[in-house]
Structure formats: C-alpha cells, structure tokens
Design an enzyme around this catalytic site. Sequence first.
Site, PDB file in Angstrom:
ATOM      1  CB  SER A 108      -0.906   0.003   1.236  1.00  0.00           C
ATOM      2  OG  SER A 108      -1.547   1.248   1.394  1.00  0.00           O
ATOM      3  CE1 TYR A 157      -4.434  -1.598   5.227  1.00  0.00           C
ATOM      4  CE2 TYR A 157      -3.440   0.492   4.595  1.00  0.00           C
ATOM      5  CZ  TYR A 157      -3.972  -0.728   4.246  1.00  0.00           C
ATOM      6  OH  TYR A 157      -4.048  -1.091   2.927  1.00  0.00           O
TER       7      TYR A 157
END
Length: 260
Positions: free
Chosen positions: A155, A168
């Site tokens: 990501s 995250y």
Amino acid sequence: MPSVEFLRDIVVLDNAKTRPYRAAVERRKVDEILLETYTRHWYARDWLSKPPVTSNATGGTGQLPKRDPLYEKVAIVIGASSGIGAATATALAREGSRGPRCLTSRCSRGSEEAHRRSRRSETARWRSTPKASCLSFTVPFLLSCWKGHIVAISSDAGRKVFPGLGVYSARKFFVEATLQALRLETSGSGLRVSSFQPGNVATDLLGMSTDAEALKKYGEPSGDKVLDPEDVANAIVYALTQPEHVAVNEILTEHRDEPI
C-alpha cells in the site's frame, strides 16, 4: 460391424436442397502447395520438429506463432475471489499465463497442507502473489527452480504513515521490510521480488473496516476518480513481463489527484 437391423434404424437426411450449392464449391486440388499449407500448420502446432522446406503457399514461411508474454507461465494468485486479486488473475490469463489445467483451492494463510498441495503442481516456474506469511512455503520451491517472481500487494501506507491509520501503516511497513529483506537475501538466486503500493482502489476493503474514525476520515467519497483494480493488475503484468534480468522492485500507483 453393425447389424442390418441397426443400419435400417439410422435416420437418413435428405440433402437435395443443399446438393446444388455443394456442386458450386470448388474443391481444392491436393498438390504441393496444399500439402505445404498443412505441413506449416502442423509445425506451428508443434506436431512437427521442422517447418516445410518450401514457401510457395499463401501466408508466410511457417514461423511459429507469436506467443503471449506469459505463455506457459503458471500464476498462483492468493485472494483471487475479488478486488485486486480477481483483476490480477484475469489480466494474467489474458496475457497467456495458463497451463494445461486450472487449479483452484480454498485455503487460509495458515493452511500449510493447501500450500503443499499447490507445490506438488507439475510446473517448472511459479509466479505468486502471496501474503507475507505464505513466503515460507513458496520461497524454498522457487529457489530450487532458480527462477520465479513473487509479487505482493502492499500500500502507499507502506511508504508514508497516514493520520488515523497508524496500525494499518505499521502492517504495511512490515510487509515492505519483509520484501526488501527477501530481495536482498536471495540476490543471485534467480528470484525476483516486487512490491506494489496502490493508493485508493475501488474495492470492498473499506467496507470490511470496523474503525469508525478511519472510515469517516478516508471512507467518504471525494468525487475524485480513484484507481480501479484493473489499474493495479496492469502494473503487475508490466512487472511480470519484463526480461529476466530486469527487476521491478517497487511500483507506487495512485490516482492522479492524490499524490503522496
């Protein structure tokens, strides 16, 4: 041989209406040119080891057909039921990454036996899209083949921490560190390791989150055109189709109006 009774029961179709049209169809003469055409076809199908020695027939000189970039490569995509995984599986199939059969399996990241079943596949090369916990099963096999390509979806949060997404981001930083270590420690083994770092993608990922604060901050539509799963899949295909000596280590992909 069939019996007389059997032959009497066969339905005979009347071809009276089609017979005039058949008479007008020119029948090809069985000559050297026609045999050359057949021979070229057989060679293109790998049924013959050599092409025809002549090139008088229309259509070229019997060269092998152009193969797709990933022809005869085998891809194992983990998480191919939706989102980026499904788009990646579709894109790889489109580029020729398929074998004599297609194997599907339902398994979790911790299913060691499922991975062992996959490793028994009759393939010489693997291209995998694993989670970090799957590396212990795939890497030894790839190293033994001296060839392979591991692709992991990370990501843009693995490059920069976003406020409200600390946990995250920490997970994605771990993925990046793991891939970087794997890339360095397997240098010279023939293994390539690529990390893909997409930004906002139109998938169901946000709908799975239970973090109300993060959903409020990042889950509201902004009106911008975000990435489609196919955009990430196309980037993966680009990396996989590079020459063997080229390593695409990282690709950061975001929609145009939200760069980090």
